[in-house]
Design a protein around this motif. Structure first.
Motif, mmCIF file in Angstrom:
data_model
loop_
_atom_site.group_PDB
_atom_site.id
_atom_site.type_symbol
_atom_site.label_atom_id
_atom_site.label_comp_id
_atom_site.label_asym_id
_atom_site.label_seq_id
_atom_site.Cartn_x
_atom_site.Cartn_y
_atom_site.Cartn_z
ATOM 1 N N UNK A 237 36.012 45.246 5.442
ATOM 2 C CA UNK A 237 34.971 45.064 6.447
ATOM 3 C C UNK A 237 33.598 44.903 5.808
ATOM 4 N N UNK A 238 33.390 45.523 4.663
ATOM 5 C CA UNK A 238 32.078 45.472 4.011
ATOM 6 C C UNK A 238 31.851 44.166 3.250
ATOM 7 N N UNK A 239 32.908 43.408 3.038
ATOM 8 C CA UNK A 239 32.808 42.185 2.229
ATOM 9 C C UNK A 239 32.091 41.071 2.993
ATOM 10 N N UNK A 240 31.307 40.276 2.287
ATOM 11 C CA UNK A 240 30.573 39.162 2.884
ATOM 12 C C UNK A 240 31.110 37.837 2.339
ATOM 13 N N UNK A 241 31.472 36.935 3.226
ATOM 14 C CA UNK A 241 31.961 35.625 2.801
ATOM 15 C C UNK A 241 30.827 34.838 2.154
ATOM 16 N N UNK A 242 31.070 34.195 1.012
ATOM 17 C CA UNK A 242 29.990 33.452 0.344
ATOM 18 C C UNK A 242 29.404 32.330 1.189
ATOM 19 N N UNK A 243 30.206 31.744 2.100
ATOM 20 C CA UNK A 243 29.665 30.688 2.956
ATOM 21 C C UNK A 243 28.680 31.230 3.978
ATOM 22 N N UNK B 85 39.853 31.517 12.534
ATOM 23 C CA UNK B 85 40.224 32.937 12.518
ATOM 24 C C UNK B 85 41.234 33.200 11.398
ATOM 25 N N UNK B 86 42.261 32.368 11.279
ATOM 26 C CA UNK B 86 43.258 32.550 10.214
ATOM 27 C C UNK B 86 42.610 32.429 8.844
ATOM 28 N N UNK B 87 41.707 31.457 8.712
ATOM 29 C CA UNK B 87 40.987 31.282 7.453
ATOM 30 C C UNK B 87 40.159 32.520 7.136
ATOM 31 N N UNK B 88 39.453 33.047 8.151
ATOM 32 C CA UNK B 88 38.594 34.212 7.939
ATOM 33 C C UNK B 88 39.417 35.425 7.521
ATOM 34 N N UNK B 89 40.588 35.602 8.142
ATOM 35 C CA UNK B 89 41.423 36.753 7.789
ATOM 36 C C UNK B 89 41.875 36.650 6.328
ATOM 37 N N UNK B 90 42.368 35.488 5.930
ATOM 38 C CA UNK B 90 42.827 35.356 4.538
ATOM 39 C C UNK B 90 41.667 35.516 3.569
ATOM 40 N N UNK B 91 40.510 34.945 3.905
ATOM 41 C CA UNK B 91 39.353 35.051 3.004
ATOM 42 C C UNK B 91 38.929 36.506 2.834
ATOM 43 N N UNK B 92 38.894 37.268 3.914
ATOM 44 C CA UNK B 92 38.499 38.682 3.812
ATOM 45 C C UNK B 92 39.510 39.485 3.001
ATOM 46 N N UNK C 284 40.247 42.504 12.756
ATOM 47 C CA UNK C 284 40.319 41.342 13.647
ATOM 48 C C UNK C 284 38.950 41.037 14.245
ATOM 49 N N UNK C 285 38.215 42.070 14.634
ATOM 50 C CA UNK C 285 36.875 41.878 15.174
ATOM 51 C C UNK C 285 35.936 41.280 14.122
ATOM 52 N N UNK C 286 36.075 41.720 12.873
ATOM 53 C CA UNK C 286 35.247 41.163 11.803
ATOM 54 C C UNK C 286 35.558 39.683 11.590
ATOM 55 N N UNK D 103 33.117 36.442 11.817
ATOM 56 C CA UNK D 103 33.043 35.394 10.796
ATOM 57 C C UNK D 103 33.186 34.010 11.427
ATOM 58 N N UNK D 104 34.143 33.873 12.351
ATOM 59 C CA UNK D 104 34.344 32.592 13.031
ATOM 60 C C UNK D 104 33.060 32.151 13.717
ATOM 61 N N UNK D 105 32.438 33.075 14.430
ATOM 62 C CA UNK D 105 31.191 32.751 15.130
ATOM 63 C C UNK D 105 30.112 32.292 14.151
#
Length: 455
Positions: free
Chosen positions: A206-212, A258-265, A348-350, A354-356
């Motif tokens: 949850x604390x991780x930030x996607x580079x994009x 959403x699937x992309x965000x889950x795998x990336x996290x 899932x909420x995180x 990310x999707x938003x």
């Protein structure tokens, strides 16, 4: 049968045919050469090529299969050395080799036996057999433009296919029913409670930030050389879609991101060998050929407009359809809590957040995410077909047709969504309460044997 991807090249003495047929056994490949006619079979693939001049099999000929890359390389000797075979790249339709696709029509028999019988029949008839294409199969994929990609799914290792051998014949409502039943069968309350109780790893995710999503150093996303090359390899294509079709594409985009965000996290944006499975398993349009909309409410009537000379796009007021957006993401939430390693409502909420944020960053960020999804799936020997029926088209569509304003507005609405735990159909609140009660009743002792069980 499936016609595999292939390419041809030549030198002074030979013609080289490179055929992509992943996840097969080299010992099962059957090859027949009769002057100009080359026929190749290995379940579930069949390829038939008619060359402009004769070839022979001799000591210089060879067939080599590389299981790591999935490519079968055939080297065939020219009967007349230094003879030029024109248009091996098929640039001239009048010289294009003849390729016939054979398909099994009897679904009541064993698929492997049916394919073998087809091959024997073709051999007995001089490697010619009438091509039959069914126009009654329910379509799927981008704008429902595809059929035939799962005719022989029973003979390939596709772990995320939830429709079995019936993938090509089920209606959309039947696919949806199977998806829901499969999700319910995979739901494991104990796994969910365990992740809720021991949430140290979840907190790290949850604390991780996607580079994009980090603060941009410039006002525009600059594509990498690899991303530009990937976009150049996507041939231009025009899409003529109705407003309802376009609305469905925006909804499907939510589930892909959403699937992309889950795998990336869960991988910290460093895809693993499991990433293709994770993404495909979390995407209903892949695993069950069941894209949104999932809502029974009428879809909005929209106005169309041209953007920069491209085909018409649509502008929607998604703000008045927040309920439909929530219903679109519910299957993604269910799957995120039923299939992968980490099963957490907070995670899932995180991913929704990310999707938003991807959407609010606009077209270029969304396209970058889709290109990365496509690269992950293209690297898998089975799941690459989902790139062909979904992601190739989505990448083109995002570039040419999607509205920047609509993506941003969609992201804003998704960021404000409130999805109820009760809407998933599982007793998440009750399970979490049980964990909390168990934690509060734990003694101070470190003796694991003194700690009460969660169930």
């Amino acid at each position: 049968m499936i016609t595999p991807r292939f390419s041809c090249s030549q030198n002074d003495t030979s013609v080289v045919v490179s055929v992509y047929c992943p996840a097969v056994r080299g010992s099962e490949v059957e090859i027949h050469l009769d002057e100009t006619l080359l026929s190749l079979h290995v379940a579930p693939y069949f390829l038939r090529l008619n060359f402009p001049a004769s070839l022979v099999e001799d000591d210089q000929s060879s067939a080599v299969y590389d299981p790591a890359s999935g490519y079968l390389t055939l080297t065939l000797t020219k009967q007349n050395p230094r003879e030029n075979f024109p248009d091996l790249d098929f640039s001239d339709p009048t010289c294009k080799p003849t390729i016939e696709v054979l398909s099994s029509q009897d679904n009541s028999v064993d698929p492997g036996a049916a394919e073998h019988n087809e091959f024997l029949e073709a051999a007995a008839n001089g490697w010619t057999i009438p091509q039959t294409i069914s126009d009654t199969l329910p379509p799927y994929g981008f704008l429902n433009a595809y059929t035939g990609y799962f005719l022989h799914v029973a003979t390939t290792e596709n772990e995320i296919n939830e429709l079995g051998a019936d993938a090509e014949t089920l209606s959309l409502s039947e696919r949806r029913n199977r998806r829901l039943k499969h999700e319910d069968s995979k739901w494991d309350p104990e796994h969910y409670m365990a992740d809720f109780a021991d949430d140290d790893q979840i907190e790290e995710l949850l604390a991780w930030m996607h580079p994009h999503l980090e603060p941009p150093s410039a006002n525009i996303v600059i594509f990498t050389e690899a991303e530009n090359a990937a976009m150049l390899r996507l041939h231009r294509k025009e899409y003529l879609s109705s407003p309802q079709d376009t609305h469905g594409l925006y909804l499907t985009l939510l589930t892909l991101l959403f699937s992309y965000a889950y795998d990336a996290r869960t991988t910290h944006h460093e895809p693993t060998p499991e990433s293709a499975w994770t993404i495909a398993a979390l995407t209903p349009a892949f695993s069950a050929l069941d894209p949104p909309p999932y809502s029974s409410q009428p879809q909005p009537q929209t106005r169309t407009r041209h953007i920069d000379g491209h085909p018409p796009s649509a502008s929607y007021d998604f703000g008045v359809h927040a309920r439909e957006l929530a219903e679109t993401l519910i299957p993604s939430y269910r799957r995120a809590l039923a299939f992968p390693l980490y099963r957490s409502w907070a995670l899932a909420e995180a991913c929704r957040t990310d999707v938003a944020r991807f959407l609010m960053r606009g077209t270029r960020t969304v396209l970058r995410c889709l290109l990365e999804l496509r690269t992950i799936l293209d690297g898998h020997e089975v799941y690459y077909r989902y790139s062909r029926i979904w992601l190739d088209d989505f990448c083109r569509w995002i570039q040419a047709c999607a509205s920047e304003d609509t993506l941003v507005q969609l992201g804003q609405v998704v960021s404000r969504l409130s999805i109820s735990k009760d809407s998933l159909g599982w007793d998440l609140v009750a399970l979490e309460s049980m964990v909390q009660i168990a934690k509060e009743g734990q003694p101070d002792s470190d003796d694991e044997s003194e700690r009460p069980a969660l169930l």
